[in-house]
Design a protein around this motif. Structure first.
Motif, short mmCIF file in Angstrom:
data_model
loop_
_atom_site.label_atom_id
_atom_site.label_comp_id
_atom_site.label_asym_id
_atom_site.label_seq_id
_atom_site.Cartn_x
_atom_site.Cartn_y
_atom_site.Cartn_z
N ASP A 34 -58.63 70.36 99.02
CA ASP A 34 -59.39 69.02 99.42
C ASP A 34 -59.45 68.89 101.05
N GLY A 48 -60.20 59.20 100.72
CA GLY A 48 -59.88 59.61 99.40
C GLY A 48 -60.06 61.32 99.15
N ASN A 108 -49.44 64.11 91.66
CA ASN A 108 -50.16 63.12 91.04
C ASN A 108 -50.21 63.35 89.50
N ARG A 110 -52.87 63.26 87.64
CA ARG A 110 -54.40 63.28 87.47
C ARG A 110 -54.96 64.54 87.65
N1 GLY Z 1 -57.83 64.82 96.35
C1 GLY Z 1 -56.47 64.21 96.14
C2 GLY Z 1 -56.31 63.44 95.05
O1 GLY Z 1 -56.78 63.10 94.06
O2 GLY Z 1 -55.09 62.66 95.08
#
Ligand code: GLY
Length: 247
Positions: A34, A48, A108, A110
Motif C-alpha cells: 500500500d 487511507g 487488521n 479485514r
Molecule cells: N490499506 C490499509 C488498510 O486497509 O488498513
C-alpha cells in the motif's frame, strides 16, 4: 499516565500480508503493498491508502516462509489457545528489514483497502467458494489458484484530502477508463441524475491487471488520465519500489 512505552524504531519496507483463517488453517492471499502518504516519495500526511500493487517483490519466498511460520502460525495458535478462535481475513502489516526479517506493525481484521482492489484481479478461483470453505473450517481442502502477472491500483482523491475537501464535483471519463482496460472501483462517489459526483476523500481506485508490474502501471495510469474532476489528485509513483527492484 504513569507508564512510558518505548518501542524499537523499525526500518525497512512495508508489505501487506493478508490471509484467510478458518480457525486452524491459513490461506495466504497474494502479497501486496500500500502507499499510505498523500504525496510522491512517501511525503505528507497519512491517508487511507493512495494506491497499491500486487504481488509485492519485497516478500521473497524466504520472507513469505518466515511470515507464515514466525508470525501467522503462532498468532492463529495463540488466539486459539486464549479461547479466541479466529475466522476471517487477518491482515498483518509487516515491516521487512534489509536481512529479510519481517516484523508486525499492525494486525487488521479485514481484507485491506486498497489492497483488495489489487489482490482480487489476480485471483483465479471463486472467492465465494473460498469464503464458504473458510466459514465451514475447510480451507485445507481449498485449491486456490492465482494468475501470473501483476495488478496496480491508483487512488484518485479529492483536492485537499486528507484535510478538508469539497464534495459534489462531477466526474467524467469513467467509461473511457474502463474501455482502456481498467477496473474502476468507486470509493467516495455519489450517483446523481447528472452522473457520478465526488462524495468522499478517496474518490476512485483505478486498477489494472497485466502481464507484469510495468505493464500494469502503464495501463492504470492510462485509465487515470481519462478521468477528470475538479481538484483531482493522485500519486504518480505507485509501484515505484517494485519497478526499482526490477532495475
Ligand atoms: N490499506 C490499509 C488498510 O486497509 O488498513
Amino acid at each position: 499516565g504513569s507508564r512510558v512505552v518505548i518501542e524499537e524504531f523499525l526500518t525497512g519496507e512495508e508489505a501487506s500480508f493478508i490471509c484467510m483463517i478458518d480457525g486452524d488453517n491459513i490461506l495466504p492471499m497474494a502479497t501486496s503493498q500500500d502507499h499510505k502518504r498523500i504525496f510522491e516519495g512517501d511525503q505528507g500526511p497519512n491517508t487511507g491508502g493512495m494506491g497499491a500493487y500486487s504481488p509485492a517483490p519485497v516478500v521473497t519466498a524466504e520472507v513469505f516462509d518466515r511470515a507464515m511460520t514466525e508470525i501467522m502460525r503462532p498468532t492463529v495458535e495463540g488466539m486459539k489457545k486464549d479461547g479466541h478462535v479466529y475466522t476471517g481475513f487477518l491482515y498483518a502489516g509487516l515491516m521487512i528489514d534489509e536481512q529479510g526479517q519481517p516484523r508486525v506493525i499492525e494486525f487488521n481484521c479485514r481484507f485491506g483497502d486498497p489492497e483488495t482492489q489489487v489482490v482480487l484481479p489476480l485471483l483465479d478461483s471463486d472467492l465465494v467458494e473460498i469464503m464458504l470453505a473458510c466459514i465451514d473450517g475447510k480451507l485445507a481442502d481449498c485449491n486456490i489458484l492465482w494468475k501470473n502477472g501483476a495488478a496496480v491500483c491508483v487512488v484518485m482523491s479529492a483536492g485537499g484530502y486528507p484535510g478538508e475537501y469539497k464534495k459534489g464535483d462531477l466526474i467524467t471519463g469513467i467509461d473511457a477508463a474502463e474501455a482502456a482496460g481498467t477496473l474502476v472501483f468507486h470509493a467516495g462517489t455519489a450517483k446523481t441524475p447528472e452522473g457520478f459526483t465526488t462524495n468522499g476523500g478517496r474518490v476512485l481506485g483505478v486498477t489494472a491487471y497485466d502481464t507484469d508490474i510495468k505493464a500494469a502501471v502503464q495501463k492504470a495510469y492510462a485509465g487515470v488520465e481519462k478521468i477528470n474532476f475538479e481538484g483531482r489528485h493522485y500519486r504518480k509513483d505507485i509501484a515505484q519500489r517494485a519497478l526499482q527492484r526490477l532495475k
